[in-house]
Scaffold this motif. Structure first.
Motif, PDB file in Angstrom:
ATOM      1  N   ALA A 179     -23.566   2.852 -30.797  1.00 10.88           N
ATOM      2  CA  ALA A 179     -22.640   3.281 -31.854  1.00 10.88           C
ATOM      3  C   ALA A 179     -21.787   4.425 -31.315  1.00 10.88           C
ATOM      4  CB  ALA A 179     -23.407   3.719 -33.098  1.00 10.88           C
ATOM      5  N   TYR A 180     -20.718   4.079 -30.602  1.00  8.80           N
ATOM      6  CA  TYR A 180     -19.828   5.089 -30.040  1.00  8.80           C
ATOM      7  C   TYR A 180     -18.863   5.582 -31.127  1.00  8.80           C
ATOM      8  CZ  TYR A 180     -21.680   3.057 -25.779  1.00  8.80           C
ATOM      9  OH  TYR A 180     -22.529   2.602 -24.804  1.00  8.80           O
ATOM     10  N   VAL A 181     -18.537   6.855 -31.070  1.00 15.91           N
ATOM     11  CA  VAL A 181     -17.721   7.476 -32.115  1.00 15.91           C
ATOM     12  C   VAL A 181     -16.296   7.692 -31.617  1.00 15.91           C
ATOM     13  CG1 VAL A 181     -17.504   9.429 -33.700  1.00 15.91           C
ATOM     14  CG2 VAL A 181     -19.773   8.652 -32.986  1.00 15.91           C
ATOM     15  N   PHE A 182     -15.320   7.320 -32.456  1.00 17.35           N
ATOM     16  CA  PHE A 182     -13.908   7.525 -32.138  1.00 17.35           C
ATOM     17  C   PHE A 182     -13.228   8.155 -33.345  1.00 17.35           C
ATOM     18  CE2 PHE A 182     -15.474   3.873 -29.795  1.00 17.35           C
ATOM     19  CZ  PHE A 182     -15.159   4.232 -28.490  1.00 17.35           C
ATOM     20  N   ASP A 183     -12.351   9.142 -33.084  1.00 17.74           N
ATOM     21  CA  ASP A 183     -11.698   9.825 -34.197  1.00 17.74           C
ATOM     22  C   ASP A 183     -10.183   9.813 -34.041  1.00 17.74           C
ATOM     23  OD1 ASP A 183     -10.627  12.429 -32.981  1.00 17.74           O
ATOM     24  OD2 ASP A 183     -12.725  12.522 -32.361  1.00 17.74           O
ATOM     25  N   THR A 184      -9.510  10.164 -35.128  1.00 15.36           N
ATOM     26  CA  THR A 184      -8.043  10.091 -35.170  1.00 15.36           C
ATOM     27  C   THR A 184      -7.354  11.379 -34.734  1.00 15.36           C
ATOM     28  OG1 THR A 184      -7.943  10.930 -37.430  1.00 15.36           O
ATOM     29  CG2 THR A 184      -8.163   8.558 -37.166  1.00 15.36           C
ATOM     30  N   GLU A 185      -8.128  12.464 -34.580  1.00 19.31           N
ATOM     31  CA  GLU A 185      -7.567  13.813 -34.531  1.00 19.31           C
ATOM     32  C   GLU A 185      -6.923  14.095 -35.894  1.00 19.31           C
ATOM     33  OE1 GLU A 185      -5.170  14.434 -31.077  1.00 19.31           O
ATOM     34  OE2 GLU A 185      -6.817  14.000 -29.707  1.00 19.31           O
ATOM     35  N   GLY A 223      -5.697   4.029 -40.311  1.00 24.23           N
ATOM     36  CA  GLY A 223      -6.014   2.700 -39.800  1.00 24.23           C
ATOM     37  C   GLY A 223      -5.291   2.390 -38.507  1.00 24.23           C
ATOM     38  N   GLU A 224      -4.011   2.794 -38.418  1.00 26.83           N
ATOM     39  CA  GLU A 224      -3.246   2.537 -37.192  1.00 26.83           C
ATOM     40  C   GLU A 224      -3.854   3.274 -36.007  1.00 26.83           C
ATOM     41  OE1 GLU A 224       1.174   3.574 -35.419  1.00 26.83           O
ATOM     42  OE2 GLU A 224       0.956   3.250 -37.574  1.00 26.83           O
ATOM     43  N   ARG A 225      -4.180   4.545 -36.201  1.00 26.95           N
ATOM     44  CA  ARG A 225      -4.734   5.329 -35.091  1.00 26.95           C
ATOM     45  C   ARG A 225      -6.107   4.810 -34.672  1.00 26.95           C
ATOM     46  NH1 ARG A 225      -3.119  11.693 -35.916  1.00 26.95           N
ATOM     47  NH2 ARG A 225      -0.891  11.386 -36.257  1.00 26.95           N
ATOM     48  N   LEU A 226      -6.969   4.586 -35.660  1.00 27.69           N
ATOM     49  CA  LEU A 226      -8.307   4.085 -35.346  1.00 27.69           C
ATOM     50  C   LEU A 226      -8.232   2.673 -34.763  1.00 27.69           C
ATOM     51  CD1 LEU A 226     -10.239   5.310 -38.514  1.00 27.69           C
ATOM     52  CD2 LEU A 226     -10.508   6.188 -36.179  1.00 27.69           C
ATOM     53  N   GLY A 227      -7.335   1.852 -35.323  1.00 24.50           N
ATOM     54  CA  GLY A 227      -7.210   0.469 -34.866  1.00 24.50           C
ATOM     55  C   GLY A 227      -6.766   0.366 -33.424  1.00 24.50           C
ATOM     56  N   GLY A 268      -4.771  19.034 -43.718  1.00 22.35           N
ATOM     57  CA  GLY A 268      -5.004  18.176 -42.566  1.00 22.35           C
ATOM     58  C   GLY A 268      -6.105  17.187 -42.905  1.00 22.35           C
ATOM     59  N   ILE A 269      -5.980  15.968 -42.427  1.00 25.02           N
ATOM     60  CA  ILE A 269      -7.010  14.958 -42.667  1.00 25.02           C
ATOM     61  C   ILE A 269      -7.270  14.214 -41.366  1.00 25.02           C
ATOM     62  CG2 ILE A 269      -5.408  13.120 -43.369  1.00 25.02           C
ATOM     63  CD1 ILE A 269      -7.529  12.422 -45.554  1.00 25.02           C
ATOM     64  N   ALA A 270      -8.514  13.844 -41.131  1.00 27.20           N
ATOM     65  CA  ALA A 270      -8.889  13.114 -39.920  1.00 27.20           C
ATOM     66  C   ALA A 270      -9.963  12.097 -40.280  1.00 27.20           C
ATOM     67  CB  ALA A 270      -9.409  14.072 -38.847  1.00 27.20           C
ATOM     68  N   GLY A 271     -10.044  11.044 -39.514  1.00 31.91           N
ATOM     69  CA  GLY A 271     -11.047  10.012 -39.756  1.00 31.91           C
ATOM     70  C   GLY A 271     -11.786   9.665 -38.487  1.00 31.91           C
ATOM     71  N   TYR A 272     -13.000   9.145 -38.662  1.00 34.22           N
ATOM     72  CA  TYR A 272     -13.712   8.641 -37.488  1.00 34.22           C
ATOM     73  C   TYR A 272     -14.507   7.398 -37.849  1.00 34.22           C
ATOM     74  CZ  TYR A 272     -18.377  10.588 -38.703  1.00 34.22           C
ATOM     75  OH  TYR A 272     -19.582  10.862 -39.294  1.00 34.22           O
ATOM     76  N   ILE A 273     -14.765   6.611 -36.824  1.00 35.54           N
ATOM     77  CA  ILE A 273     -15.550   5.386 -36.976  1.00 35.54           C
ATOM     78  C   ILE A 273     -16.585   5.334 -35.870  1.00 35.54           C
ATOM     79  CG2 ILE A 273     -13.820   3.939 -38.125  1.00 35.54           C
ATOM     80  CD1 ILE A 273     -13.065   2.878 -35.333  1.00 35.54           C
ATOM     81  N   ARG A 274     -17.619   4.565 -36.082  1.00 35.93           N
ATOM     82  CA  ARG A 274     -18.650   4.341 -35.059  1.00 35.93           C
ATOM     83  C   ARG A 274     -18.740   2.842 -34.820  1.00 35.93           C
ATOM     84  NH1 ARG A 274     -24.040   7.188 -36.913  1.00 35.93           N
ATOM     85  NH2 ARG A 274     -24.523   7.084 -34.685  1.00 35.93           N
TER      86      ARG A 274
END
Length: 424
Positions: free
Chosen positions: A221-227, A252-256, A401-407
């Protein structure tokens, strides 16, 4: 223009593009050939632009339908006789507007929990997401991480799939888990094991030669974020529904983009094992920067028929490769690329199989793996829950500011299921 008119325009553009190529004969001089090819490419660029308009029209129709739905729900709650139970039922179900409204109030307050009532904090802390899943949260006044409301989560995921086909559950096999513990996938390739003819009265052979050989592959489960994405306080405060669509597209665009790159070309060392990396060799093209119809046929037939018949069997390549493929003809002079029908939900096809445009794949150049074909259902994408977001106030005040992350992780269960074409 209506969807029907846009579709008809696409049909006309395809006809014009093919007319341009059909003018190129064996005796056509180089300058004229180049001019006609350039004309074809320009027309097909307009074809793609119309396709984007069609997608925008569809998306807008969905947004308007959802807005009308929410408005109808609000009107229903304001009718005489609506019970208190009706007003608060969203506290324990993921797709109710109460959590959504509380979430946006939280955003508009600059992620300040003190601005929320005790009941609202309770709803927010529940972190409601799909299937009732709850996620770990941080709850400081300046940076809180919360599972997003279901409408926003769906918007993010839809945008991720649009920006990268490898995140689309209709293309790959998706496994969603509530925690990030490593999981294993059992693997077996029994295609070459034969069944022998039995002779009456003789004992069955038991020498181990036909045993099934199982293996396993691990999904982490690697983690990636949008900044951080900066936006105004007023936007969060005044534009609830539009804010949802905006944030969904941005996050969605950044994470995608990142998820798609990792699931396409990740090397499997500290990140997902991308499908290009994991695929096996199907065909080597003769040219450095070109492909032929015969080579596409060879790639197609390098995959076992059992995989070719899978409902998830398809081609994959980037847009510049598609441009080259659109110009190819078979021995009878028929174009191998066939336009789909958006009104019926039919995709464009090559050799009768659908294809996906993946901009993370390499263009036609020496040594590049430029085309994939096979059963993409054998590629497993592991997702851990829903996207998580955090909000920051003080350092951006008066903006937010808002940021998102996914695993996530990805792995090809059987390397024989998907093969690649590599340039010379």
């Amino acid at each position: 223009m209506s969807l029907k008119e846009l579709t008809e325009k696409q049909n006309g553009l395809v006809a014009q593009a093919r007319e341009a190529l059909d003018e190129i004969k064996s005796n056509t001089d180089e300058a004229r050939s180049a001019e006609l090819e350039s004309r074809h490419d320009a027309i097909m660029a307009e074809f793609d632009a119309v396709g984007k308009k069609i997608e925008r029209e569809r998306k807008q129709a969905e947004i308007e339908a959802r807005a009308a739905e929410l408005e109808a729900e609000d009107r229903a709650k304001k009718r005489p006789g609506a019970s208190d139970k009706d007003e608060t039922r969203g506290a324990d179900e993921g797709d109710k507007p109460e959590y959504r409204k509380t979430f946006y109030k939280y955003l508009a307050s600059g992620a300040n929990l003190d601005e929320l009532s005790g009941e609202e904090r309770s709803v927010l802390r529940a972190g409601v997401a799909k299937d009732g899943e709850q996620r770990a949260q941080t709850t400081s006044a300046t940076a809180g991480g919360y599972t997003v409301p279901i409408e926003l989560a769906n918007q993010i995921i839809k945008s991720m799939a649009a920006w990268g086909p490898m995140y689309d559950e209709n293309i790959c096999t998706t496994i969603t888990t509530s925690s990030g513990n490593a999981i294993t996938i059992p693997t077996v390739n029994d295609v070459a094991t034969a069944v022998v003819k039995h002779t009456e009265g003789t004992a069955l052979t038991d020498d181990g030669g036909s045993d099934a050989t199982f293996g396993q592959k691990q999904l982490d489960a690697y983690v990636f974020d949008t900044e951080w994405i900066k936006f105004s306080f007023e936007l969060a405060q005044d534009s609830i529904f539009n804010m949802e669509a905006l944030l969904g597209e941005l996050l969605g665009e950044r994470l995608g983009r990142r998820a798609n790159v990792e699931l396409t070309t990740g090397d499997g060392t500290g990140d997902p094992n991308g499908i290009v990396t994991a695929s096996s060799l199907g065909k080597t093209a003769a040219a450095v920067a070109a492909i032929t119809f015969d080579e596409i046929i060879d790639l197609y037939h390098s995959v076992d028929p059992a995989y070719r018949m899978s409902p998830k069997a398809r081609f994959m390549f980037n847009d510049s490769t598609l441009a080259a493929v659109r110009k190819l003809k078979d021995g009878d002079g028929n174009y191998i690329w066939s336009m789909g029908d958006v009104r019926r939900g039919e995709e464009g096809t090559i050799l009768g199989k659908p294809y996906s445009i993946n901009q993370a794949m390499a263009s036609l150049a020496t040594g590049n793996k430029t085309m994939l074909f096979g059963d993409f259902g054998k590629y497993f994408v592991r997702k851990v829950g829903s996207p998580v977001i955090g909000v920051k106030r003080e350092s951006y005040w008066p903006d937010l500011g808002i940021a998102g992350y996914i695993r996530l992780d990805g792995e090809l269960g059987d390397t024989a299921a998907v093969k690649h074409l590599v340039q010379a």
